[in-house]
Design a protein around this motif. Structure first.
Motif, PDB file in Angstrom:
ATOM      1  N   LEU A 289       0.871  -1.256  -0.135  1.00  0.00           N
ATOM      2  CA  LEU A 289      -0.110  -0.133  -0.008  1.00  0.00           C
ATOM      3  C   LEU A 289       0.776   1.193  -0.007  1.00  0.00           C
ATOM      4  CD1 LEU A 289      -2.899   1.461   0.416  1.00  0.00           C
ATOM      5  CD2 LEU A 289      -2.432   1.213   2.926  1.00  0.00           C
ATOM      6  N   LEU A 293       0.996   4.047  -2.854  1.00  0.00           N
ATOM      7  CA  LEU A 293       0.744   5.168  -2.754  1.00  0.00           C
ATOM      8  C   LEU A 293       1.752   6.328  -3.201  1.00  0.00           C
ATOM      9  CD1 LEU A 293      -1.146   5.354   1.025  1.00  0.00           C
ATOM     10  CD2 LEU A 293      -2.165   5.794  -1.202  1.00  0.00           C
ATOM     11  N   ASP A 370       5.638  -5.827  -4.263  1.00  0.00           N
ATOM     12  CA  ASP A 370       5.123  -5.120  -5.671  1.00  0.00           C
ATOM     13  C   ASP A 370       3.889  -4.384  -5.167  1.00  0.00           C
ATOM     14  OD1 ASP A 370       4.039  -4.156  -8.164  1.00  0.00           O
ATOM     15  OD2 ASP A 370       4.512  -6.210  -9.006  1.00  0.00           O
ATOM     16  N   PRO A 371       3.946  -3.006  -5.484  1.00  0.00           N
ATOM     17  CA  PRO A 371       2.650  -2.027  -5.161  1.00  0.00           C
ATOM     18  C   PRO A 371       1.435  -2.731  -5.415  1.00  0.00           C
ATOM     19  CG  PRO A 371       4.229  -0.859  -6.677  1.00  0.00           C
ATOM     20  CD  PRO A 371       4.841  -2.310  -6.164  1.00  0.00           C
ATOM     21  N   ILE A 372       1.521  -3.550  -6.686  1.00  0.00           N
ATOM     22  CA  ILE A 372       0.275  -3.992  -7.144  1.00  0.00           C
ATOM     23  C   ILE A 372      -0.644  -4.982  -6.273  1.00  0.00           C
ATOM     24  CG2 ILE A 372       0.857  -6.203  -8.133  1.00  0.00           C
ATOM     25  CD1 ILE A 372      -0.557  -5.055 -11.024  1.00  0.00           C
ATOM     26  N   ALA A 374      -1.557  -4.099  -3.699  1.00  0.00           N
ATOM     27  CA  ALA A 374      -2.582  -3.276  -2.890  1.00  0.00           C
ATOM     28  C   ALA A 374      -3.898  -3.253  -3.599  1.00  0.00           C
ATOM     29  CB  ALA A 374      -2.006  -1.735  -2.953  1.00  0.00           C
ATOM     30  N   LEU A 375      -3.817  -3.747  -5.039  1.00  0.00           N
ATOM     31  CA  LEU A 375      -5.204  -3.900  -5.686  1.00  0.00           C
ATOM     32  C   LEU A 375      -5.735  -5.232  -5.317  1.00  0.00           C
ATOM     33  CD1 LEU A 375      -4.234  -2.501  -9.115  1.00  0.00           C
ATOM     34  CD2 LEU A 375      -5.448  -1.322  -7.318  1.00  0.00           C
ATOM     35  N   GLY A 376      -6.591  -5.612  -4.605  1.00  0.00           N
ATOM     36  CA  GLY A 376      -6.956  -6.641  -3.786  1.00  0.00           C
ATOM     37  C   GLY A 376      -7.036  -7.814  -4.741  1.00  0.00           C
ATOM     38  N   SER A 377      -7.864  -7.633  -5.751  1.00  0.00           N
ATOM     39  CA  SER A 377      -8.053  -8.837  -6.622  1.00  0.00           C
ATOM     40  C   SER A 377      -7.100  -9.241  -7.596  1.00  0.00           C
ATOM     41  CB  SER A 377      -9.121  -8.658  -7.414  1.00  0.00           C
ATOM     42  OG  SER A 377      -9.093  -7.347  -8.179  1.00  0.00           O
ATOM     43  N   ALA A 378      -5.971  -8.104  -7.604  1.00  0.00           N
ATOM     44  CA  ALA A 378      -4.640  -8.516  -8.265  1.00  0.00           C
ATOM     45  C   ALA A 378      -3.605  -9.408  -7.420  1.00  0.00           C
ATOM     46  CB  ALA A 378      -4.104  -7.278  -8.886  1.00  0.00           C
TER      47      ALA A 378
ATOM     48  N   SER B  53      -8.513  -5.274 -12.929  1.00  0.00           N
ATOM     49  CA  SER B  53      -7.464  -4.920 -11.968  1.00  0.00           C
ATOM     50  C   SER B  53      -6.090  -4.405 -12.891  1.00  0.00           C
ATOM     51  CB  SER B  53      -7.062  -6.015 -11.131  1.00  0.00           C
ATOM     52  OG  SER B  53      -8.355  -6.153  -9.929  1.00  0.00           O
ATOM     53  N   LEU B  56      -6.569  -1.145 -13.971  1.00  0.00           N
ATOM     54  CA  LEU B  56      -6.116   0.089 -12.962  1.00  0.00           C
ATOM     55  C   LEU B  56      -4.750  -0.082 -12.890  1.00  0.00           C
ATOM     56  CD1 LEU B  56      -8.702  -0.267 -10.057  1.00  0.00           C
ATOM     57  CD2 LEU B  56      -8.636   1.122 -11.886  1.00  0.00           C
ATOM     58  N   ALA B  57      -4.100  -1.235 -12.654  1.00  0.00           N
ATOM     59  CA  ALA B  57      -2.691  -1.356 -12.577  1.00  0.00           C
ATOM     60  C   ALA B  57      -1.775  -0.446 -13.576  1.00  0.00           C
ATOM     61  CB  ALA B  57      -2.045  -2.766 -12.458  1.00  0.00           C
ATOM     62  N   MET B  62       1.408   1.310 -12.133  1.00  0.00           N
ATOM     63  CA  MET B  62       2.152   0.376 -11.314  1.00  0.00           C
ATOM     64  C   MET B  62       2.698  -0.849 -12.322  1.00  0.00           C
ATOM     65  SD  MET B  62      -0.797  -0.719  -8.467  1.00  0.00           S
ATOM     66  CE  MET B  62      -1.190   0.540  -7.160  1.00  0.00           C
ATOM     67  N   PHE B  95      -5.863   6.526  -5.075  1.00  0.00           N
ATOM     68  CA  PHE B  95      -6.365   5.294  -5.141  1.00  0.00           C
ATOM     69  C   PHE B  95      -7.378   5.091  -4.156  1.00  0.00           C
ATOM     70  CE2 PHE B  95      -2.418   4.073  -7.485  1.00  0.00           C
ATOM     71  CZ  PHE B  95      -2.921   3.235  -8.464  1.00  0.00           C
ATOM     72  N   PHE B  97      -9.189   1.736  -2.613  1.00  0.00           N
ATOM     73  CA  PHE B  97      -8.927   0.204  -2.691  1.00  0.00           C
ATOM     74  C   PHE B  97     -10.000  -0.453  -2.342  1.00  0.00           C
ATOM     75  CE2 PHE B  97      -4.613   2.075  -2.048  1.00  0.00           C
ATOM     76  CZ  PHE B  97      -3.814   1.579  -3.338  1.00  0.00           C
ATOM     77  N   GLN B  98      -9.868  -1.563  -2.720  1.00  0.00           N
ATOM     78  CA  GLN B  98     -10.927  -2.719  -2.337  1.00  0.00           C
ATOM     79  C   GLN B  98     -10.737  -2.825  -0.905  1.00  0.00           C
ATOM     80  OE1 GLN B  98     -10.913  -5.953  -4.685  1.00  0.00           O
ATOM     81  NE2 GLN B  98     -12.199  -7.288  -3.541  1.00  0.00           N
ATOM     82  N   ASN B 101      -8.506  -0.783   2.576  1.00  0.00           N
ATOM     83  CA  ASN B 101      -7.102  -0.985   2.676  1.00  0.00           C
ATOM     84  C   ASN B 101      -6.476  -0.001   3.533  1.00  0.00           C
ATOM     85  OD1 ASN B 101      -4.622  -2.336   2.219  1.00  0.00           O
ATOM     86  ND2 ASN B 101      -4.571  -2.061   0.166  1.00  0.00           N
ATOM     87  N   ASP B 174     -10.906   0.792  -6.844  1.00  0.00           N
ATOM     88  CA  ASP B 174     -10.900  -0.538  -7.394  1.00  0.00           C
ATOM     89  C   ASP B 174     -12.094  -1.339  -6.178  1.00  0.00           C
ATOM     90  OD1 ASP B 174     -10.484  -3.394  -7.874  1.00  0.00           O
ATOM     91  OD2 ASP B 174      -8.555  -3.460  -6.298  1.00  0.00           O
TER      92      ASP B 174
END
Lengths: 379, 236
Positions: A289, A293, A370-372, A374-378, B53, B56-57, B62, B95, B97-98, B101, B174
């Protein structure tokens, strides 16, 4: 100085310390206990060293000359008067005979005590530096160090050496001094010869033993090539520090204690490494996260290292305080214990560094997050 | 790193992103082009694994796409070093987030201040802005509470306020309504729309919830990595 709290990572991790105080307290307690153990072992190590060589360390000499191939061991070495005189005639060298023999001594009331009888020349530089001019005035007179005095020995008391049955009379005291974990008694060199070489003749000095000594105490002027002198005169000249190795048990004790303390450093590194690896794994999503940010990996890594440093500094300081308190209770008792502030500080610094090195295992993982995630589903 | 004044909007041009999945190669994004204007809210619907996702990335700097270009305002974020992408993300993207977060150890106010710290903004100004934004999302009275002391909807509001802290030109959202009941989900998406228009931020929301997508200005759909305009029948 850089304001570390401006780093985003430190902003979070200072609050993590407060929020997860229970976890950090648990880990910190283990580090504090390791520190206590390290402080106690350091004190014990120095106590053993003191007990082994404090008498030798206090002697006003720079070097010692021993019989060759005796590993600077007083009990194995013998030098004759001619050799010592030859040493004394060398430019820049002042030499005196010194004898050292371990005895079992009987005190008044049949109490017995191990002593190291050190024979020195009355009026010589050794005597002047350690016992003044009190030696050699009274027949059979000796100066006892404080360690012997603790056995209720007073001036005027008699000490009987076993084997030779030589009777010594206490004429004074000197500061605590030991060699090979045994308290020292200073005697005139002739009395020492009588006690040492008269063991089988009932205290009568044989003619062949006249002028003998264990070694020669040397005061060497800087720049003198002692190795060349030693080779020429057939003696082995060592510095005072090198002579410590000849003290009974010195090498084995210092090596053993050093090994244990080194193990504690490794244990501290492993504890901190394991804790911060698990901690980093638990914080993986938080770190992701922070990066998402926009926090740089460098700032997050520095934040984590700063957190480790804070925990290590606080817990090590607490451990040092507790260890020193326990040490001061032990000190002066039967256990050879000597707290040296320099040594304790050095041990504490090494512990902090060991912890920081250990934490690098966990901190290293931060760079790879990896910051990715932070994207929950990823994730 | 000074990026200069930013102009609004998000633009993706012919973006492709592929990655391996076992022995297979998956087209996560297949020639995706999209423009979201300042103050506009675009919702992207799609099932799990459709590429939402990944969208978004890539849009949030990202991930580097295999081909195509991404612009945050007037700044190209593709084919630039990672360090610069981090700075672009920090300064131009917000962002949401889901599941919000949020960091467990930080209060609501600190969640927002953190963004200021990352951006090295002056502390006082950061605190004032954070308090203003919490006021805006109706949580000024709960500024000192940690996530565990907030409800799901409140946590998501903090997440929205945090996303607005850095004065972004693009807001990437997200699945904002996951773990929320229907009414709270509507409230959150409404709030997002209000804030996006008030601050003139281009907002891209990915969601699988068709009922909340209605509140967007435009609705698109991801199907196997391709961005398509949904037929009316597929909309609620």
């Amino acid at each position: 100085m850089m304001d570390v709290t401006r780093k985003a990572g430190m902003f979070v991790e200072l609050r993590d310390l407060k929020f997860a105080w229970g976890r950090f307290l648990l880990m910190g307690s283990v580090i504090a206990l390791v520190t206590v153990l390290t402080v106690l072992l350091t004190g014990l190590s120095y106590g053993l060293v003191d007990s082994g060589i404090s008498g030798l360390r206090a002697m006003p000499l720079t070097d010692l000359a021993f019989q060759p191939k005796t590993s600077a061991t007083f009990s194995q070495s013998t030098l004759d008067a001619t050799t010592i005189s030859s040493l004394n005639r060398q430019p820049g060298i002042h030499a005196e005979p010194i004898g050292l023999t371990f005895f079992n001594a009987k005190l008044a009331g049949d109490a017995s005590l191990s002593i190291a009888l050190v024979g020195i020349e009355p009026g010589g530089f050794m005597a002047k530096g350690m016992v003044g001019d009190r030696l050699g005035r009274a027949p059979m007179g000796v100066i006892i160090s404080q360690g012997v005095a603790t056995h209720h020995v007073r001036v005027g008391d008699q000490i009987t050496l076993d084997r030779s049955r030589v009777q010594l009379r206490v004429v004074g005291f000197s500061p605590k001094a030991t060699y090979g974990h045994v308290d020292i008694v200073y005697a005139p060199i002739d009395l020492w010869r009588q006690a040492t070489y008269g063991q089988v003749t009932g205290g009568v000095l044989p003619r062949s033993a006249q002028g003998l000594a264990s070694a020669a105490a040397l005061q060497v002027r800087p720049g003198v090539n002692v190795n060349a002198v030693g080779s020429r005169l057939g003696v082995e000249i060592v510095t005072k520090q090198q002579a410590y190795q000849g003290s009974p048990g010195y090498v084995a004790e210092t090596a053993t204690m050093g090994l244990i303390i080194d193990f504690l450093y490794v244990i501290a590194a492993l504890i901190v490494g394991a804790f911060f690896t698990v901690w980093t794994i638990q914080r993986r999503s938080d770190i992701g996260l922070l990066k998402a940010l926009g926090a740089s990996t460098t700032s997050v890594v520095f934040g984590a290292i700063g957190q480790v440093a804070l925990v290590m500094l606080a817990t090590t300081a607490a451990g040092v305080l507790v260890g020193t308190a326990i040490g001061s209770l032990i000190s002066g008792g039967a256990v050879p214990f000597s707290l040296q502030s320099g040594a304790v500080f050095a041990a504490a610094v090494i512990l902090v560094i060991a912890g920081l090195v250990g934490s690098l295992v966990g901190v290293r993982r931060i760079a790879a997050i990896d910051p990715i995630i932070a994207l929950g589903s990823a994730s | 790193m000074d990026l200069g004044p930013a102009r609004g909007g998000l633009r993706l041009e012919h973006v492709c992103l592929r990655f391996g999945d076992g022995d297979e190669e998956v087209n996560a994004l297949d020639d995706v082009s999209l423009e979201v204007n300042a103050g506009e809210v675009v919702a992207v619907l799609g099932a799990s694994g459709s590429g939402k996702s990944s969208l978004l990335a890539v849009a949030g700097a990202m991930r580097q796409p295999d081909s195509g270009q991404v612009f945050l305002g007037d700044a190209l974020v593709t084919d630039v070093p990672e360090k610069r992408r981090n700075v672009l993300r920090r300064d131009r993207v917000g962002f949401v987030f889901q599941g919000s977060n949020l960091l467990a150890s930080l209060t609501a106010l600190e969640q927002l201040e953190l963004v200021g710290r990352i951006g090295r903004a002056p502390r006082e100004a950061t605190r004032r802005r954070a308090l203003d934004l919490l006021e805006e999302v109706g949580l000024a009275a709960k500024a000192g509470r940690r996530p565990a002391q907030l409800s799901g909807g409140e946590r998501q509001r903090v997440g929205i306020a945090r996303a607005l802290m850095g004065e972004p030109v693009v807001l990437l959202v997200d699945e904002p309504t996951s773990a929320l009941d229907h009414q709270r989900a509507i409230d959150i998406v409404s709030l997002l729309g209000v804030e996006a228009r008030r601050h003139q931020i281009a907002t891209l929301t990915v969601t699988h919830d068709r009922s909340v997508a209605r509140l967007a200005d435009r609705v698109l759909e991801m199907r196997d990595g391709r961005l398509v305009v949904p037929t009316d029948a597929s909309l609620p």
